[in-house]
Design a protein around this motif. Sequence first.
Motif, mmCIF file in Angstrom:
data_model
loop_
_atom_site.group_PDB
_atom_site.id
_atom_site.type_symbol
_atom_site.label_atom_id
_atom_site.label_comp_id
_atom_site.label_asym_id
_atom_site.label_seq_id
_atom_site.Cartn_x
_atom_site.Cartn_y
_atom_site.Cartn_z
ATOM 1 N N ALA A 188 28.293 -3.838 -21.565
ATOM 2 C CA ALA A 188 27.491 -3.909 -22.788
ATOM 3 C C ALA A 188 26.985 -5.320 -23.056
ATOM 4 O O ALA A 188 26.021 -5.497 -23.798
ATOM 5 C CB ALA A 188 28.301 -3.414 -23.978
ATOM 6 N N LEU A 189 27.600 -6.325 -22.459
ATOM 7 C CA LEU A 189 27.142 -7.707 -22.620
ATOM 8 C C LEU A 189 26.076 -8.086 -21.590
ATOM 9 O O LEU A 189 25.276 -8.992 -21.822
ATOM 10 C CB LEU A 189 28.332 -8.669 -22.475
ATOM 11 N N MET A 190 26.073 -7.398 -20.455
ATOM 12 C CA MET A 190 25.199 -7.785 -19.352
ATOM 13 C C MET A 190 23.720 -7.539 -19.638
ATOM 14 O O MET A 190 22.880 -8.387 -19.343
ATOM 15 C CB MET A 190 25.633 -7.070 -18.064
ATOM 16 N N PHE A 191 23.391 -6.390 -20.216
ATOM 17 C CA PHE A 191 21.977 -6.067 -20.438
ATOM 18 C C PHE A 191 21.326 -6.995 -21.456
ATOM 19 O O PHE A 191 20.223 -7.502 -21.201
ATOM 20 C CB PHE A 191 21.814 -4.596 -20.825
ATOM 21 N N CYS A 248 5.077 -14.732 -13.031
ATOM 22 C CA CYS A 248 5.770 -13.515 -13.472
ATOM 23 C C CYS A 248 4.779 -12.576 -14.138
ATOM 24 O O CYS A 248 4.293 -12.853 -15.227
ATOM 25 C CB CYS A 248 6.899 -13.883 -14.433
ATOM 26 N N ASP A 249 4.490 -11.466 -13.453
ATOM 27 C CA ASP A 249 3.644 -10.423 -14.036
ATOM 28 C C ASP A 249 4.475 -9.295 -14.631
ATOM 29 O O ASP A 249 3.950 -8.428 -15.322
ATOM 30 C CB ASP A 249 2.709 -9.843 -12.962
ATOM 31 N N GLY A 250 5.769 -9.285 -14.326
ATOM 32 C CA GLY A 250 6.677 -8.245 -14.810
ATOM 33 C C GLY A 250 8.099 -8.601 -14.410
ATOM 34 O O GLY A 250 8.328 -9.598 -13.724
ATOM 35 N N ILE A 251 9.039 -7.783 -14.842
ATOM 36 C CA ILE A 251 10.458 -8.009 -14.553
ATOM 37 C C ILE A 251 11.080 -6.672 -14.156
ATOM 38 O O ILE A 251 10.818 -5.649 -14.799
ATOM 39 C CB ILE A 251 11.219 -8.529 -15.795
ATOM 40 N N ASN A 252 11.920 -6.684 -13.132
ATOM 41 C CA ASN A 252 12.769 -5.535 -12.808
ATOM 42 C C ASN A 252 14.211 -5.927 -13.073
ATOM 43 O O ASN A 252 14.637 -7.030 -12.707
ATOM 44 C CB ASN A 252 12.660 -5.122 -11.335
ATOM 45 N N LEU A 253 14.952 -5.019 -13.722
ATOM 46 C CA LEU A 253 16.394 -5.141 -13.833
ATOM 47 C C LEU A 253 16.979 -4.082 -12.911
ATOM 48 O O LEU A 253 16.545 -2.929 -12.947
ATOM 49 C CB LEU A 253 16.862 -4.897 -15.268
ATOM 50 N N SER A 254 17.939 -4.487 -12.088
ATOM 51 C CA SER A 254 18.432 -3.567 -11.073
ATOM 52 C C SER A 254 19.919 -3.748 -10.834
ATOM 53 O O SER A 254 20.403 -4.871 -10.729
ATOM 54 C CB SER A 254 17.662 -3.817 -9.769
ATOM 55 N N VAL A 255 20.615 -2.617 -10.725
ATOM 56 C CA VAL A 255 22.015 -2.601 -10.314
ATOM 57 C C VAL A 255 22.102 -1.712 -9.084
ATOM 58 O O VAL A 255 21.660 -0.565 -9.102
ATOM 59 C CB VAL A 255 22.929 -2.025 -11.421
ATOM 60 N N LEU A 276 22.084 -10.052 -22.134
ATOM 61 C CA LEU A 276 21.893 -11.347 -21.473
ATOM 62 C C LEU A 276 20.707 -11.261 -20.517
ATOM 63 O O LEU A 276 19.864 -12.169 -20.483
ATOM 64 C CB LEU A 276 23.157 -11.777 -20.724
ATOM 65 N N ALA A 277 20.611 -10.178 -19.757
ATOM 66 C CA ALA A 277 19.474 -10.007 -18.850
ATOM 67 C C ALA A 277 18.159 -10.003 -19.612
ATOM 68 O O ALA A 277 17.160 -10.580 -19.151
ATOM 69 C CB ALA A 277 19.633 -8.721 -18.041
ATOM 70 N N GLN A 278 18.127 -9.390 -20.795
ATOM 71 C CA GLN A 278 16.910 -9.400 -21.611
ATOM 72 C C GLN A 278 16.531 -10.825 -22.016
ATOM 73 O O GLN A 278 15.358 -11.200 -21.948
ATOM 74 C CB GLN A 278 17.108 -8.567 -22.880
ATOM 75 N N ARG A 279 17.513 -11.604 -22.436
ATOM 76 C CA ARG A 279 17.235 -12.990 -22.833
ATOM 77 C C ARG A 279 16.757 -13.817 -21.640
ATOM 78 O O ARG A 279 15.827 -14.631 -21.762
ATOM 79 C CB ARG A 279 18.478 -13.626 -23.466
ATOM 80 N N LEU A 280 17.378 -13.591 -20.480
ATOM 81 C CA LEU A 280 16.958 -14.326 -19.289
ATOM 82 C C LEU A 280 15.553 -13.915 -18.858
ATOM 83 O O LEU A 280 14.748 -14.760 -18.447
ATOM 84 C CB LEU A 280 17.962 -14.112 -18.154
ATOM 85 N N ALA A 281 15.237 -12.631 -18.965
ATOM 86 C CA ALA A 281 13.891 -12.159 -18.635
ATOM 87 C C ALA A 281 12.863 -12.825 -19.548
ATOM 88 O O ALA A 281 11.790 -13.243 -19.094
ATOM 89 C CB ALA A 281 13.819 -10.635 -18.758
ATOM 90 N N ALA A 282 13.194 -12.962 -20.822
ATOM 91 C CA ALA A 282 12.280 -13.631 -21.757
ATOM 92 C C ALA A 282 12.101 -15.097 -21.376
ATOM 93 O O ALA A 282 10.983 -15.626 -21.448
ATOM 94 C CB ALA A 282 12.808 -13.507 -23.188
ATOM 95 N N ARG A 283 13.184 -15.753 -20.957
ATOM 96 C CA ARG A 283 13.076 -17.151 -20.507
ATOM 97 C C ARG A 283 12.166 -17.268 -19.289
ATOM 98 O O ARG A 283 11.369 -18.198 -19.186
ATOM 99 C CB ARG A 283 14.451 -17.712 -20.120
ATOM 100 N N ILE A 284 12.314 -16.331 -18.360
ATOM 101 C CA ILE A 284 11.470 -16.347 -17.163
ATOM 102 C C ILE A 284 10.004 -16.220 -17.568
ATOM 103 O O ILE A 284 9.146 -16.962 -17.103
ATOM 104 C CB ILE A 284 11.872 -15.224 -16.177
#
Length: 135
Positions: A55-58, A75-82, A60-68
């Motif tokens: 529940a903490l990982m997603f 960056c034209d888009g972002i993929n989150l992948s597990v 954080l990934a959203q915040r990092l995607a915004a930083r990117i």
Amino acid sequence: MFCAIVSGTAPASVVHEDEQLIAFCDLMPINPGHLLVVPKKHAANLAELPEETGALMFPLAQRLAARIRRSPLPCDGINLSVCDGRAAGQSVFHSHLHVVPRVAGDGLGFPLHVDVRVATRSDLDQVAGLLRAEP
């Protein structure tokens, strides 16, 4: 490998670290800015990953995607992948979440190009019945 990074015995280009998670640049990036969000406590796969940690990982990934997106990195888009399990492409058996900046024409194919068919409602209802929470 991740254990060595978490313990500080292996070098990493860290972009975030807190009590539960560490995020760092992937050694084999798909594009510049490709990050890994990794729980500090070992969990080989999603089944072993505590829900509280997941529940903490997603977020954080959203915040990092915004930083990117705000950075000068292309960056034209972002993929989150597990990738969970060898058949799903998991090659490091410590659960982690990829944050992958995408650029048009970068060669990573999404949607995946596999031979798919449209499922019937009956097929979907059967699968849903198998996956519903037990009473």
